[in-house]
Design an enzyme around this catalytic site. Structure first.
Site, PDB file in Angstrom:
ATOM      1  N   CYS A 170      50.191  35.911 -63.651  1.00  0.00           N
ATOM      2  CA  CYS A 170      51.476  35.312 -63.249  1.00  0.00           C
ATOM      3  C   CYS A 170      51.205  33.984 -62.532  1.00  0.00           C
ATOM      4  O   CYS A 170      51.930  33.006 -62.695  1.00  0.00           O
ATOM      5  CB  CYS A 170      52.235  36.229 -62.300  1.00  0.00           C
ATOM      6  SG  CYS A 170      52.345  37.943 -62.816  1.00  0.00           S
ATOM      7  N   HIS A 212      52.989  30.250 -62.011  1.00  0.00           N
ATOM      8  CA  HIS A 212      53.937  30.370 -60.903  1.00  0.00           C
ATOM      9  C   HIS A 212      53.307  30.265 -59.527  1.00  0.00           C
ATOM     10  O   HIS A 212      53.810  30.860 -58.576  1.00  0.00           O
ATOM     11  CB  HIS A 212      54.677  31.714 -61.022  1.00  0.00           C
ATOM     12  CG  HIS A 212      55.622  31.768 -62.174  1.00  0.00           C
ATOM     13  ND1 HIS A 212      56.782  31.028 -62.236  1.00  0.00           N
ATOM     14  CD2 HIS A 212      55.573  32.480 -63.335  1.00  0.00           C
ATOM     15  CE1 HIS A 212      57.412  31.284 -63.365  1.00  0.00           C
ATOM     16  NE2 HIS A 212      56.705  32.155 -64.058  1.00  0.00           N
ATOM     17  N   CYS A 243      57.447  38.270 -69.713  1.00  0.00           N
ATOM     18  CA  CYS A 243      56.352  37.443 -69.185  1.00  0.00           C
ATOM     19  C   CYS A 243      55.014  38.074 -69.584  1.00  0.00           C
ATOM     20  O   CYS A 243      54.084  37.365 -69.994  1.00  0.00           O
ATOM     21  CB  CYS A 243      56.405  37.365 -67.657  1.00  0.00           C
ATOM     22  SG  CYS A 243      57.666  36.275 -66.994  1.00  0.00           S
TER      23      CYS A 243
END
Lengths: 103, 209, 272
Positions: free
Chosen positions: C181, C185, C233
């Site tokens: 992730c 991010h 995602c």
């Protein structure tokens, strides 16, 4: 009957602002599914909005209108407490009418 | 040393190596990952979920490894660098341009998998600004506009560019950039085409404004 | 100067001005594109099709369904049976009756099973299909927390365990593209192509993002919940598909909501 639409109408200055959110797949007839088969066309073709029996908006829609269309427009001659009716008919002959009281 | 002792030593080393490769960083997370992906096949586990040393270290250190760990990663990743057998480091820039725009390939699962045979690309534009005419470019990585115009395309520059795409962590430990060659995502020919997209003077990346 | 000459001069000035503006636009292509997207988003905010899902969700909440013929109106979403207002702002959380930390979907499924007699398979059928029952129910529940600050409890040992695990998972890299992730991010002001990316390590970014979920995604013609977003995602990371409602997905939501703590919910949002 098809899924309900959300209609709001409010006096704004010397016009009535109408907003209608319609629930509809609006299939163009050009998309394919996972198996490669064409998904048949299914879209709203006619929209008619009336107030006190008078047509205040008439629209002929095609395949360029997106799914779950949102329509917003103004008309003159409406007053608080009166009713506005939004009606649509689609390419399969299905239809829906919903109304709102002008606030 | 007796044969038995030597074998025991080898087995012990192998066990240690496999436990570090399984990502001994956090047993709480491991259990949760195993539960979430209980239906993954052994192949899917090996190719997509198991962590190699660099992935495990970069995860543990949150991509900011301390100097000794960074040096360790640099060394191990440098050792993976491979140049193409035919020695061609620069390919066809137009083929490279296409690869830079392809972001599909490799998606699995029930909901929206790629159809079999869907092309893989470098998806470079996801993270890099490249040819000036392509507005839809990301910025997770630095701009590569004029890459070849600024650096020339000497054999050394071709080699550096090829190796960087092959394994970015051989130059920058815990880089966000995927290790395209080392992980087998792009073939040597595809990497050479991307090198050309970056270095060929005729490439749109190097077109004057 | 005659009127005709004035007119010609005006046209010349306009032509020059537009030529300058075209050059400026070419060099500011990125800003222009971002600007147009902003205008598009503003146009979309009025008349969010998510409202249709909210209406459907409320109807499903009140409807007597399933083998027992009960509605969901006695469902406890964390603030007591039947209390929907404010519940989403405090989910995920630990529930004593199931002995685990649950997100909105998971809790709704528990209620569909316990109150209405559905099997878990029936309750989760086609959950990801646009317009599904779960999509509508989550949209309804979330909308009843609009304007309220996100504040998920993390004091129970199970909540704390998943909070820590969520943080670890956020940084976990694996797969053929070495993604986690954090790849997308964990830094400010980043975007993939022209899609802006929130930095979840930055509390302001985390708040700004978490308050917009669930959201109608125009490109999907569907409302996506946070669970749906996370599962996609993971797909984009080239990992296998995680189990729906698994601890991993709940843990990530605990961590994300915690990062976004204090943000005032705007649900439902509307996005590309």
């Amino acid at each position: 009957m098809a899924n309900p639409m959300k209609v709001r109408a409010a006096v704004d200055g010397d016009t009535v602002l109408v907003k209608a959110l319609m629930s509809h797949v609006m299939e163009t007839g050009r998309r394919t599914n996972d198996k490669g088969e064409t998904i048949p066309a299914h879209f709203i073709q006619q929209v008619t909005v009336t107030h006190k029996g008078r047509v205040v908006l008439s629209a002929q829609w095609g395949t360029s209108i997106s799914a779950n269309p949102f329509l917003s427009f103004r008309f003159r001659g409406g007053a608080k407490g009166e009713t506005v009716k939004v009606a649509w008919v689609d390419s399969k002959g299905d239809s829906r009418t919903d109304e709102a009281i002008i606030t | 040393m007796s044969v038995r002792r030597r074998l025991f030593g080898l087995v012990a080393v192998a066990m240690l190596a496999s436990s570090s490769m399984a990502g001994a960083s956090d047993s709480v997370t491991d259990a949760i990952v195993r539960e979430a992906f209980a239906t993954a096949t052994p192949e899917e586990w090996r190719d997509r979920l198991a962590q190699d040393d660099a992935q495990a270290l970069c995860s543990r250190h949150r991509n900011l490894p301390p100097p000794e760990v960074a040096a360790q990663i640099l060394e191990s990743q440098r050792a993976t660098l491979r140049l193409p057998d035919d020695g061609r480091l620069m390919g066809d820039w137009r083929a490279g341009e296409k690869l830079a725009s392809i972001g599909t390939g490799g998606h699995i699962g029930r909901i929206q998998p790629d159809p079999p045979g869907r092309a893989k690309g470098g998806n470079c534009y996801a993270c890099h600004v490249m040819a000036p005419g392509e507005v839809a470019a990301g910025n997770i990585g630095p701009s590569l506009t004029g890459y070849g115009r600024l650096r020339g395309n000497t054999p050394e520059m071709q080699r550096y560019t090829y190796e960087k795409i092959h394994n970015a962590q051989a130059f920058f430990p815990c880089s966000h950039m995927p290790r395209f060659g080392h992980n087998g995502w792009l073939t040597p020919k595809e990497i050479a085409d991307l090198v050309a997209f970056l270095l060929d003077p005729a490439s749109s990346v190097n077109a004057g404004r | 100067m005659t009127w005709r000459m004035r007119g010609l001069a005006a046209v010349a000035v306009l032509a020059a001005a537009s030529a300058v503006s075209i050059v400026a636009a070419a060099t500011d292509a990125e800003d222009h594109a971002a600007d147009e997207i902003r205008k598009y988003r503003q146009m979309l905010e009025d008349g969010n099709p998510a409202e249709l899902m909210e209406m459907k969700g409320e109807a499903l909440w009140r409807e007597a369904r399933g083998p027992t013929g009960a509605s969901l109106e006695a469902c406890d979403l964390g603030l007591g049976p039947g209390v929907v207002a404010g519940a989403y702002a405090q989910l995920p959380r630990f529930f004593a009756d199931t002995g685990r930390v649950q997100d909105t979907e998971s809790r709704l499924i528990s209620c569909m099973v316990a109150l209405q007699g559905f099997t878990p398979v029936e309750a989760t059928r086609d959950w990801y299909r646009p317009g599904s029952d779960l999509e509508a129910l989550v949209t309804y529940v979330a909308t009843q927390s609009k304007g309220m600050p996100i504040r998920v409890p993390v004091s129970h040992p199970e909540e704390a365990r998943l909070l820590a695990a969520g943080g670890e998972l956020f940084f976990r890299r694996s797969g053929p593209l070495d993604f986690s992730c954090a790849t997308c991010h964990s830094q400010d002001q980043r975007r993939i192509r022209l899609q802006d990316l929130p930095n979840f390590l930055n509390p302001a970014d985390a708040r700004a993002s978490m308050v917009t979920w669930p959201a109608y995604r125009v490109s999907q013609s569907a409302v996506w919940t946070m669970e749906r977003r996370l599962i996609d995602c993971v797909r984009q990371m080239r990992w296998p598909e995680p189990a729906f409602g698994s601890e991993a997905i709940v843990a990530l939501q605990v961590w994300l909501q915690h990062q976004g703590e204090g943000g005032e919910l705007q649900s439902p949002g509307i996005k590309r």
